[in-house]
Design a protein around this motif. Structure first.
Motif, short mmCIF file in Angstrom:
data_model
loop_
_atom_site.label_atom_id
_atom_site.label_comp_id
_atom_site.label_asym_id
_atom_site.label_seq_id
_atom_site.Cartn_x
_atom_site.Cartn_y
_atom_site.Cartn_z
N LYS A 1 -10.15 8.60 37.59
CA LYS A 1 -9.75 8.17 36.25
C LYS A 1 -8.93 9.22 35.50
CE LYS A 1 -12.32 4.66 33.73
NZ LYS A 1 -13.40 4.42 32.76
N THR A 2 -9.10 10.49 35.84
CA THR A 2 -8.32 11.51 35.14
C THR A 2 -6.84 11.47 35.54
OG1 THR A 2 -8.99 13.13 36.82
CG2 THR A 2 -10.26 13.07 34.77
N ALA A 3 -6.51 10.65 36.55
CA ALA A 3 -5.11 10.44 36.90
C ALA A 3 -4.52 9.22 36.19
CB ALA A 3 -4.95 10.28 38.41
N TYR A 4 -5.36 8.47 35.47
CA TYR A 4 -4.87 7.31 34.72
C TYR A 4 -4.13 7.80 33.47
CZ TYR A 4 -8.19 4.29 37.30
OH TYR A 4 -8.89 3.61 38.26
N ARG A 5 -3.22 6.97 32.99
CA ARG A 5 -2.49 7.27 31.76
C ARG A 5 -2.31 5.97 30.96
NH1 ARG A 5 -3.82 11.45 33.31
NH2 ARG A 5 -2.61 13.38 33.56
N PRO A 6 -2.11 6.09 29.63
CA PRO A 6 -1.84 4.89 28.83
C PRO A 6 -0.64 4.13 29.38
CG PRO A 6 -2.29 6.77 27.41
CD PRO A 6 -2.18 7.31 28.81
N LEU A 7 -0.78 2.82 29.49
CA LEU A 7 0.27 2.00 30.05
C LEU A 7 1.30 1.57 29.00
CD1 LEU A 7 -2.04 -0.17 32.32
CD2 LEU A 7 -0.45 1.61 33.07
N ALA A 8 1.01 1.81 27.74
CA ALA A 8 1.92 1.39 26.67
C ALA A 8 3.27 2.09 26.77
CB ALA A 8 1.29 1.65 25.31
N GLY A 9 3.28 3.32 27.29
CA GLY A 9 4.51 4.08 27.34
C GLY A 9 5.39 3.77 28.54
N GLY B 1 -4.21 3.08 33.01
CA GLY B 1 -4.33 2.88 34.45
C GLY B 1 -3.36 3.70 35.26
N ARG B 2 -3.28 3.37 36.53
CA ARG B 2 -2.36 4.04 37.44
C ARG B 2 -1.90 3.04 38.49
NH1 ARG B 2 -0.79 9.14 38.22
NH2 ARG B 2 0.25 9.61 40.19
N TYR B 3 -0.59 2.94 38.65
CA TYR B 3 -0.04 2.07 39.68
C TYR B 3 -0.24 2.72 41.05
CZ TYR B 3 1.97 -1.07 36.25
OH TYR B 3 2.12 -1.99 35.25
N ALA C 1 -15.43 18.29 50.07
CA ALA C 1 -14.25 19.13 50.25
C ALA C 1 -13.15 18.35 50.95
CB ALA C 1 -14.59 20.39 51.06
N LEU C 2 -13.55 17.52 51.90
CA LEU C 2 -12.58 16.73 52.67
C LEU C 2 -11.89 15.70 51.79
CD1 LEU C 2 -13.16 15.27 56.18
CD2 LEU C 2 -12.37 13.79 54.36
N GLY C 3 -12.65 14.97 51.00
CA GLY C 3 -12.08 13.91 50.18
C GLY C 3 -10.93 14.36 49.30
N PRO C 4 -11.11 15.42 48.50
CA PRO C 4 -10.01 15.87 47.64
C PRO C 4 -8.78 16.33 48.40
CG PRO C 4 -12.10 16.72 46.84
CD PRO C 4 -12.38 16.10 48.18
N GLU C 5 -8.93 16.73 49.66
CA GLU C 5 -7.76 17.16 50.43
C GLU C 5 -6.87 15.98 50.83
OE1 GLU C 5 -8.05 20.07 53.45
OE2 GLU C 5 -9.76 21.11 52.53
N LEU C 6 -7.38 14.77 50.67
CA LEU C 6 -6.57 13.58 50.94
C LEU C 6 -5.87 13.05 49.69
CD1 LEU C 6 -8.86 11.65 53.46
CD2 LEU C 6 -6.62 12.64 53.92
N PHE C 7 -6.10 13.67 48.55
CA PHE C 7 -5.40 13.25 47.33
C PHE C 7 -3.91 13.55 47.49
CE2 PHE C 7 -9.18 13.91 44.17
CZ PHE C 7 -9.94 13.05 44.93
N SER C 8 -3.09 12.68 46.97
CA SER C 8 -1.64 12.90 47.03
C SER C 8 -1.24 13.98 46.04
CB SER C 8 -0.90 11.61 46.69
OG SER C 8 -1.04 11.30 45.32
N PRO C 9 -0.11 14.64 46.25
CA PRO C 9 0.38 15.63 45.28
C PRO C 9 0.54 15.05 43.88
CG PRO C 9 1.57 15.85 47.34
CD PRO C 9 0.74 14.62 47.48
N ALA C 10 0.99 13.80 43.79
CA ALA C 10 1.18 13.18 42.47
C ALA C 10 -0.14 12.99 41.75
CB ALA C 10 1.90 11.85 42.63
N VAL C 11 -1.16 12.54 42.47
CA VAL C 11 -2.47 12.36 41.85
C VAL C 11 -3.07 13.70 41.46
CG1 VAL C 11 -4.86 11.69 42.34
CG2 VAL C 11 -2.98 10.12 42.88
N ARG C 12 -2.91 14.70 42.31
CA ARG C 12 -3.42 16.04 41.97
C ARG C 12 -2.75 16.56 40.70
NH1 ARG C 12 -3.64 19.38 47.70
NH2 ARG C 12 -4.68 17.75 48.94
N ALA C 13 -1.46 16.37 40.62
CA ALA C 13 -0.74 16.85 39.43
C ALA C 13 -1.22 16.14 38.18
CB ALA C 13 0.76 16.66 39.63
N ALA C 14 -1.42 14.83 38.26
CA ALA C 14 -1.88 14.06 37.10
C ALA C 14 -3.29 14.51 36.69
CB ALA C 14 -1.86 12.58 37.41
N MET C 15 -4.16 14.74 37.68
CA MET C 15 -5.51 15.20 37.37
C MET C 15 -5.49 16.58 36.73
SD MET C 15 -7.52 13.82 40.78
CE MET C 15 -9.11 14.50 40.26
#
Length: 475
Positions: free
Chosen positions: A21-29, A361-363, A455-469
């Motif tokens: 959820k910390t990768a979600y952002r307001p969709l209004a923008g 949300g996040r697309y 430890a394994l799960g977070p290593e599968l996060f995409s760079p974009a999701v990591r940056a948003a988080m």
């Protein structure tokens, strides 16, 4: 093997949904602004949906809790919340339309603590699920979360009568001193009484949550909690490692190993040691390991869809702390941990009259969908058959994620493909019973990989999701 020998903490993050959820952002923008739910669901399959109703209230907030919940509900707040939930359910069901079959295959009430509601309010909650959304609670698996202080006979009677098939109770520890250390005011006698009432209600599946890694906890006291739980023969047990999160009670108290201070090798070793002791103890008592956290009694009745099914199928979440999933967008309302912020979001939800659009949300594109499928499947002990992945995505997981899977294999986290047999039949050493079926094409974790799921799960996060988080400002 410890977390420090691998160069990373084995307890980076509990991955219960992706993207977080910390990768979600307001969709209004975004271009087009907040999308209409009717547009989002127009082309989605709706014949195997999960339904989740979120109740963001608790009598107390545990020291480790970073969930979206508030303490208490003054001035008939629960009534106003259920009124808003009713309005939201009506709008969402209208948005789903009737052009294609709408069918729910599972339901859950979570929180917070759903049984914070009175018996009469729980009746209304069930009515919202059935009469507004069209979910037949008596015909699908229905899971409800509860707590020792709110698992009263009248509430449990309502849940049993309305078709609840599973009750999950957060105990965390049967040792009073450990409960206090986790800032969870309860006594073992209260816990035992609540468990007795749940069994008397006749709900088929009882799940007990326990936590390891509490300050002062030893293998002996951990065994005390495990044996106290086993005395009730629960169909399921969840063993959770303790985390200390920002803005939580333990975080504010400056408890050991705050994440902001970096990995704590001694605490990591303690948690790994207790995890292995708990795992081995449950395996020896006839439980099968479903994931790092979940253990199911071998003779337990079927529990319904796997925990991660809603990540593949569609999900409807109702309430201000719930997520919804389409194939291209994950959406919800705003998220917070700090109590003042949570109160503001809940107050805003109760005054909302238009629930026709997605707010935050996040697309999710094709690459993220692949990551989500691999992550959610791999973190289950049974693993993932590469053929199913290829059938869905038209590619091979080893081609899509070569670096990650190579790294996991080098660390000893992946099981040998030649190692047959079902994961639940394996011993903690990872050896399969003689004569097990061939596991050709099966991608799954070795026991040590399961131990390092966080430890394994977070290593599968995409760079974009990591940056948003990383850019998310906690509130």
């Amino acid at each position: 093997m410890t977390g420090t020998t691998l160069g990373t903490s084995p307890y980076r993050s509990y991955v219960y949904a992706y993207p977080h959820k910390t990768a979600y952002r307001p969709l209004a923008g975004r271009p087009g602004g907040r999308p209409l739910l009717s547009d989002l669901w127009a082309t989605e399959r709706k014949d195997a949906l999960s339904l989740y109703l979120h109740i963001p209230f608790c009598e107390v907030r545990c020291g480790f809790c970073n969930l979206f919940t508030r303490i208490g509900a003054p001035d008939e707040l629960t009534t106003r919340y259920l009124d808003a939930l009713d309005r939201q359910a009506t709008a969402v069901r209208d948005a789903l339309g009737d052009d294609a079959p709408v069918r729910f295959t599972s339901a859950a009430f979570g929180g917070g603590t759903p049984t914070f509601l009175t018996a009469g309010e729980l009746e209304r909650l069930c009515d919202i699920a059935e009469k507004r959304m069209g979910a037949d609670l008596s015909a699908v698996p229905l899971s409800v979360e509860t707590s020792p202080s709110t698992a009263t006979a009248d509430r449990l009677a309502v849940l049993a009568d309305r078709g609840t098939t599973r009750v999950s109770i957060g105990v965390q520890s049967f040792v009073d001193a450990e409960a206090r250390a986790a800032v969870r005011p309860q006594h073992r006698s209260e816990v035992e009484a609540a468990l007795g009432r749940i069994r008397e209600a006749g709900i088929p599946v009882l799940n007990i949550d326990l936590i390891y890694g509490i300050e002062g906890q030893t293998e002996d006291t951990w065994r005390t909690s495990l044996d106290a739980a086993l005395a009730w023969s629960p169909e399921e047990l969840y063993l959770y490692p303790l985390y200390v999160r920002p803005l939580t009670g333990l975080g504010r108290l400056g408890a050991a190993a705050q994440e902001a201070g970096g990995p704590d090798a001694a605490w990591d070793d303690q948690r790994l040691r207790l995890y292995r002791a708990g795992r081995d103890h449950l395996l020896a008592h006839g439980y099968e390991q479903v994931s790092m956290r979940m253990f199911r009694r071998a003779d337990a009745p079927p529990a319904g869809p796997d925990d991660y099914a809603c990540q593949t199928d569609g999900m409807i979440g109702l309430g201000c702390g719930a997520r919804s999933y389409t194939s291209s967008l994950h959406y919800s309302f705003d998220y917070a941990v700090e109590m003042r912020e949570i109160r503001g979001i809940i107050d805003g939800f109760t005054t909302t009259t238009d629930f026709s659009r997605a707010e935050v949300g996040r697309y999710v594109d094709g690459e993220e969908a692949r990551r989500r499928h691999l992550l959610q499947s791999l973190l289950q002990a049974e693993g993932m058959r590469s053929a199913e992945y290829r059938e869905r995505f038209g590619s091979d997981p080893y081609e899509d994620f070569p670096a990650e899977l190579e790294r996991f294999a080098a660390r000893g986290w992946l099981a040998d493909p030649a190692d047959g047999g079902s994961p639940s039949a394996r011993s903690a050493s990872g050896r399969s019973p003689a004569g097990g079926p061939a596991a050709s094409g099966l991608l799954r974790l070795a026991p040590e990989g399961l131990a390092h799921s966080d430890a394994l799960g977070p290593e599968l996060f995409s760079p974009a999701v990591r940056a948003a988080m990383a850019a998310y400002e906690a509130k």
